[in-house]
Write a protein that holds these residues in place. Structure first.
Motif, PDB file in Angstrom:
ATOM      1  N   TRP A 144       9.623  -1.538   4.767  1.00 42.37           N
ATOM      2  CA  TRP A 144       9.024  -1.866   3.883  1.00 42.37           C
ATOM      3  C   TRP A 144      10.385  -2.501   3.271  1.00 42.37           C
ATOM      4  CZ3 TRP A 144      11.550  -0.470  -1.079  1.00 42.37           C
ATOM      5  CH2 TRP A 144      10.481  -0.273  -2.085  1.00 42.37           C
ATOM      6  N   LEU A 145      11.180  -2.024   3.623  1.00 41.86           N
ATOM      7  CA  LEU A 145      13.143  -2.376   3.166  1.00 41.86           C
ATOM      8  C   LEU A 145      13.094  -4.505   3.180  1.00 41.86           C
ATOM      9  CD1 LEU A 145      15.194   0.883   3.447  1.00 41.86           C
ATOM     10  CD2 LEU A 145      14.385  -1.190   1.010  1.00 41.86           C
ATOM     11  N   ALA A 146      12.472  -4.382   5.282  1.00 42.34           N
ATOM     12  CA  ALA A 146      12.571  -5.652   5.417  1.00 42.34           C
ATOM     13  C   ALA A 146      11.862  -6.526   4.710  1.00 42.34           C
ATOM     14  CB  ALA A 146      11.957  -5.496   6.650  1.00 42.34           C
ATOM     15  N   ALA A 147      10.469  -5.935   4.241  1.00 39.00           N
ATOM     16  CA  ALA A 147       9.334  -6.930   3.812  1.00 39.00           C
ATOM     17  C   ALA A 147       9.568  -7.190   1.589  1.00 39.00           C
ATOM     18  CB  ALA A 147       7.792  -5.500   3.270  1.00 39.00           C
ATOM     19  N   LYS A 148      10.504  -5.816   1.375  1.00 36.40           N
ATOM     20  CA  LYS A 148      11.295  -6.574   0.011  1.00 36.40           C
ATOM     21  C   LYS A 148      12.400  -7.545   0.502  1.00 36.40           C
ATOM     22  CE  LYS A 148       9.896  -5.083  -3.738  1.00 36.40           C
ATOM     23  NZ  LYS A 148       9.754  -5.196  -3.852  1.00 36.40           N
ATOM     24  N   THR A 149      13.044  -7.275   1.312  1.00 36.45           N
ATOM     25  CA  THR A 149      14.215  -8.027   1.388  1.00 36.45           C
ATOM     26  C   THR A 149      13.222  -9.942   1.602  1.00 36.45           C
ATOM     27  OG1 THR A 149      15.432  -6.990   2.522  1.00 36.45           O
ATOM     28  CG2 THR A 149      16.014  -9.427   3.009  1.00 36.45           C
ATOM     29  N   TYR A 150      12.692  -9.611   2.622  1.00 40.57           N
ATOM     30  CA  TYR A 150      11.845 -11.147   2.822  1.00 40.57           C
ATOM     31  C   TYR A 150      11.717 -12.054   1.398  1.00 40.57           C
ATOM     32  CZ  TYR A 150      12.149 -11.537   7.419  1.00 40.57           C
ATOM     33  OH  TYR A 150      12.934 -11.620   8.818  1.00 40.57           O
ATOM     34  N   THR A 198      -0.980  -4.266  -1.224  1.00 38.71           N
ATOM     35  CA  THR A 198      -1.989  -3.409  -0.213  1.00 38.71           C
ATOM     36  C   THR A 198      -1.957  -2.809   0.447  1.00 38.71           C
ATOM     37  OG1 THR A 198      -2.914  -6.085   0.405  1.00 38.71           O
ATOM     38  CG2 THR A 198      -3.952  -3.471   1.733  1.00 38.71           C
ATOM     39  N   PRO A 199      -3.319  -1.033   0.022  1.00 41.36           N
ATOM     40  CA  PRO A 199      -3.340  -0.018   0.313  1.00 41.36           C
ATOM     41  C   PRO A 199      -3.242   0.012   1.668  1.00 41.36           C
ATOM     42  CG  PRO A 199      -4.982  -0.578  -1.933  1.00 41.36           C
ATOM     43  CD  PRO A 199      -3.918  -1.620  -0.756  1.00 41.36           C
ATOM     44  N   GLY A 200      -2.023   1.210   2.458  1.00 46.96           N
ATOM     45  CA  GLY A 200      -2.610   1.524   3.698  1.00 46.96           C
ATOM     46  C   GLY A 200      -1.944   0.016   4.484  1.00 46.96           C
ATOM     47  N   SER A 201      -1.445  -0.881   4.097  1.00 46.59           N
ATOM     48  CA  SER A 201      -0.906  -1.829   4.999  1.00 46.59           C
ATOM     49  C   SER A 201       0.490  -1.388   5.132  1.00 46.59           C
ATOM     50  CB  SER A 201      -1.530  -3.352   4.076  1.00 46.59           C
ATOM     51  OG  SER A 201       0.198  -3.366   3.704  1.00 46.59           O
ATOM     52  N   SER A 202       1.427  -0.902   4.507  1.00 46.37           N
ATOM     53  CA  SER A 202       3.276  -0.525   4.760  1.00 46.37           C
ATOM     54  C   SER A 202       3.059   0.530   5.242  1.00 46.37           C
ATOM     55  CB  SER A 202       3.574  -0.886   3.199  1.00 46.37           C
ATOM     56  OG  SER A 202       4.728  -0.542   3.380  1.00 46.37           O
ATOM     57  N   PRO A 203       3.811   0.895   5.249  1.00 45.32           N
ATOM     58  CA  PRO A 203       3.788   2.221   6.296  1.00 45.32           C
ATOM     59  C   PRO A 203       4.800   2.900   5.448  1.00 45.32           C
ATOM     60  CG  PRO A 203       5.474   0.844   6.955  1.00 45.32           C
ATOM     61  CD  PRO A 203       4.714   0.470   6.191  1.00 45.32           C
ATOM     62  N   GLY A 204       4.971   3.079   4.044  1.00 46.17           N
ATOM     63  CA  GLY A 204       5.088   3.691   2.684  1.00 46.17           C
ATOM     64  C   GLY A 204       6.737   2.993   2.111  1.00 46.17           C
ATOM     65  N   ALA A 205       7.162   3.550   1.424  1.00 48.13           N
ATOM     66  CA  ALA A 205       7.819   2.972   0.162  1.00 48.13           C
ATOM     67  C   ALA A 205       9.303   3.308   1.039  1.00 48.13           C
ATOM     68  CB  ALA A 205       7.837   2.687  -0.747  1.00 48.13           C
ATOM     69  N   GLY A 206      10.349   2.889   1.032  1.00 50.53           N
ATOM     70  CA  GLY A 206      11.823   3.366   2.112  1.00 50.53           C
ATOM     71  C   GLY A 206      11.443   3.399   2.649  1.00 50.53           C
ATOM     72  N   PRO A 241      -0.484  -9.375   7.855  1.00 55.35           N
ATOM     73  CA  PRO A 241       0.495  -9.432   6.773  1.00 55.35           C
ATOM     74  C   PRO A 241       2.055  -8.703   6.547  1.00 55.35           C
ATOM     75  CG  PRO A 241      -1.284  -8.996   5.713  1.00 55.35           C
ATOM     76  CD  PRO A 241      -1.660  -9.622   7.278  1.00 55.35           C
ATOM     77  N   GLY A 242       1.211  -7.355   7.729  1.00 55.25           N
ATOM     78  CA  GLY A 242       2.270  -6.947   8.293  1.00 55.25           C
ATOM     79  C   GLY A 242       3.612  -7.599   9.475  1.00 55.25           C
ATOM     80  N   LYS A 284       3.402 -10.038  -0.304  1.00 47.48           N
ATOM     81  CA  LYS A 284       3.716  -9.710  -1.891  1.00 47.48           C
ATOM     82  C   LYS A 284       1.869  -8.947  -1.041  1.00 47.48           C
ATOM     83  CE  LYS A 284       5.013 -12.508  -5.529  1.00 47.48           C
ATOM     84  NZ  LYS A 284       4.461 -13.795  -5.938  1.00 47.48           N
ATOM     85  N   HIS A 285       1.390  -9.639   0.139  1.00 46.03           N
ATOM     86  CA  HIS A 285      -0.092  -8.822   0.194  1.00 46.03           C
ATOM     87  C   HIS A 285       0.672  -7.744   1.259  1.00 46.03           C
ATOM     88  CE1 HIS A 285      -3.809  -8.739   1.881  1.00 46.03           C
ATOM     89  NE2 HIS A 285      -3.519  -8.443   2.751  1.00 46.03           N
ATOM     90  N   PHE A 286       0.965  -7.640   2.251  1.00 44.89           N
ATOM     91  CA  PHE A 286       1.979  -6.214   3.243  1.00 44.89           C
ATOM     92  C   PHE A 286       2.303  -5.135   1.703  1.00 44.89           C
ATOM     93  CE2 PHE A 286       5.389  -4.427   4.281  1.00 44.89           C
ATOM     94  CZ  PHE A 286       4.756  -3.427   5.235  1.00 44.89           C
ATOM     95  N   LEU A 287       2.899  -5.351   0.731  1.00 43.59           N
ATOM     96  CA  LEU A 287       3.858  -4.205   0.173  1.00 43.59           C
ATOM     97  C   LEU A 287       2.776  -4.035  -1.329  1.00 43.59           C
ATOM     98  CD1 LEU A 287       7.207  -6.299  -0.402  1.00 43.59           C
ATOM     99  CD2 LEU A 287       7.060  -4.584   0.484  1.00 43.59           C
TER     100      LEU A 287
END
Length: 359
Positions: free
Chosen positions: A61-67, A49-57, A21-22, A44-47
């Motif tokens: 995280w911004l790259a994942a939101k772009t995709y 799933t608790p603990g999978s993302s290094p943090g909003a912002g 996911p990441g 979606k899974h990356f964003l």
């Protein structure tokens, strides 16, 4: 016909289970293959799933939101994409200043999507204003750049936003506005290779207006800006006015003056120089129809689509033209078009609109 042709390239997607996911590098590869449903699922899974993302912002995280938002756009879920974009708020908010040097980590691609979303929701003028505002911002950043690399990067981003604005003008059939912007770009190009590309585009717009003399002047200027062999004189950043493109321009000019046999020869030259060029194949197929070789036109398009599947199966114009030719030539046009649609359903990217097959 639409099975794997001898020697044809095959569509070899990355196995979904191999993409964590990441893993944004692998997600980028999936996006390049047009596997947008998988991209959406992974992001979606990356964003979520608790603990999978290094943090909003964060930059990741911004790259994942772009995709994620790009996937929604590609899958024509424009309202959902707009909602996700709205949830991000101001893309210059201080909470996005998460690069190592404290600068804003918002990807430029996300800004481009934000500028284009109003068009997708039927608000063309709003989108046009947004692209011009983005171009102006890029110009300011380029002027304030601390070094040449940064200046070049922001200048290219400005040109990207302006090219998007040109496309919007063309979509609205405001050809004069498109020409004015292309003229502005041509005068400010950093290299002759870049200028050749812009002048070639301007020549095509002149053809849309029926201005053959204006088109010829632009094509001649584009050829003069390129090297004597058709390659750019200073191919520094990937801009490329190739011999194939020069031949296509010459073919379009010949067609405009109803010299169809000459145009066909130019398109053949283009395809010989660049065998996997979809524009060369498409134009050659149409040229063959104009000189009375409908079967030859069908063969050109079928060969183009089956020998470079990952590139040409996503070109809706190729499929549309091929279906038009089937309607004129095939004993059972519906059967032929269904075979094409079935093949495209197996190999084409997720964002291909299968209504291009006219079934």
């Amino acid at each position: 016909m639409f099975e794997r042709a001898p020697g044809a390239m095959t569509f070899t997607p990355i196995p979904p289970s191999s993409v964590r996911p990441g893993d944004l590098v692998a997600t980028h590869a999936l996006a390049r293959q047009g596997a947008w449903r998988l991209v959406l699922d992974k992001t979606k899974h990356f964003l979520l799933t608790p603990g999978s993302s290094p943090g909003a912002g964060s930059p990741q995280w911004l790259a994942a939101k772009t995709y994620q938002i790009a996937s929604l756009v590609k899958l024509r879920s424009h309202a959902a994409a707009s909602e996700e974009m709205r949830a991000l708020g101001d893309l210059d908010d201080p909470r996005y200043n998460t690069n190592a040097d404290g600068s804003c980590a918002t990807p430029f691609a996300l800004r481009l999507i934000r500028a284009d979303l109003p068009r997708l929701l039927g608000r063309m003028s709003e989108s046009l204003d947004a692209h011009y505002a983005l171009a102006e911002r890029c110009s300011r950043e380029a002027n304030a750049a601390a070094d040449e690399d940064e200046k070049t990067r922001w200048s290219r981003r400005r040109d990207c936003a302006l090219h998007a604005a040109v496309n919007l003008h063309l979509g609205a059939k405001d050809h004069l506005a498109a020409l004015a912007r292309l003229d502005w770009l041509a005068r400010r190009c950093a290299s002759t290779a870049e200028r050749a590309v812009v002048l070639s585009l301007a020549g095509r717009v002149h053809l849309h207006l029926g201005d053959v003399d204006g088109a010829r002047m632009c094509f001649d200027a584009a050829a003069a800006a390129a090297g004597p062999d058709g390659e750019p004189r200073d191919d520094d950043d990937g801009y490329d006015y190739t011999r194939a493109q020069r031949a296509i321009d010459a073919g379009l000019l010949a067609f405009a003056t109803k010299e169809y046999a000459t145009g066909k020869k130019h398109f053949e030259d283009a395809l010989r120089v660049s065998p996997r060029d979809p524009d060369a194949a498409n134009n050659l197929a149409v040229a063959r129809v104009y000189v009375g070789d409908l079967a030859g036109g069908v063969k050109v398009l079928e060969r183009a689509m089956t020998t470079d599947v990952t590139a040409n199966a996503q070109k809706e114009s190729l499929a549309t033209n091929l279906c038009s030719m089937y309607e004129l030539l095939a004993p059972e046009p519906v059967v032929a078009k269904r075979a094409l649609a079935g093949w495209l359903g197996r190999v084409a990217p997720d964002d291909l609109d299968l209504t291009c097959t006219r079934l």
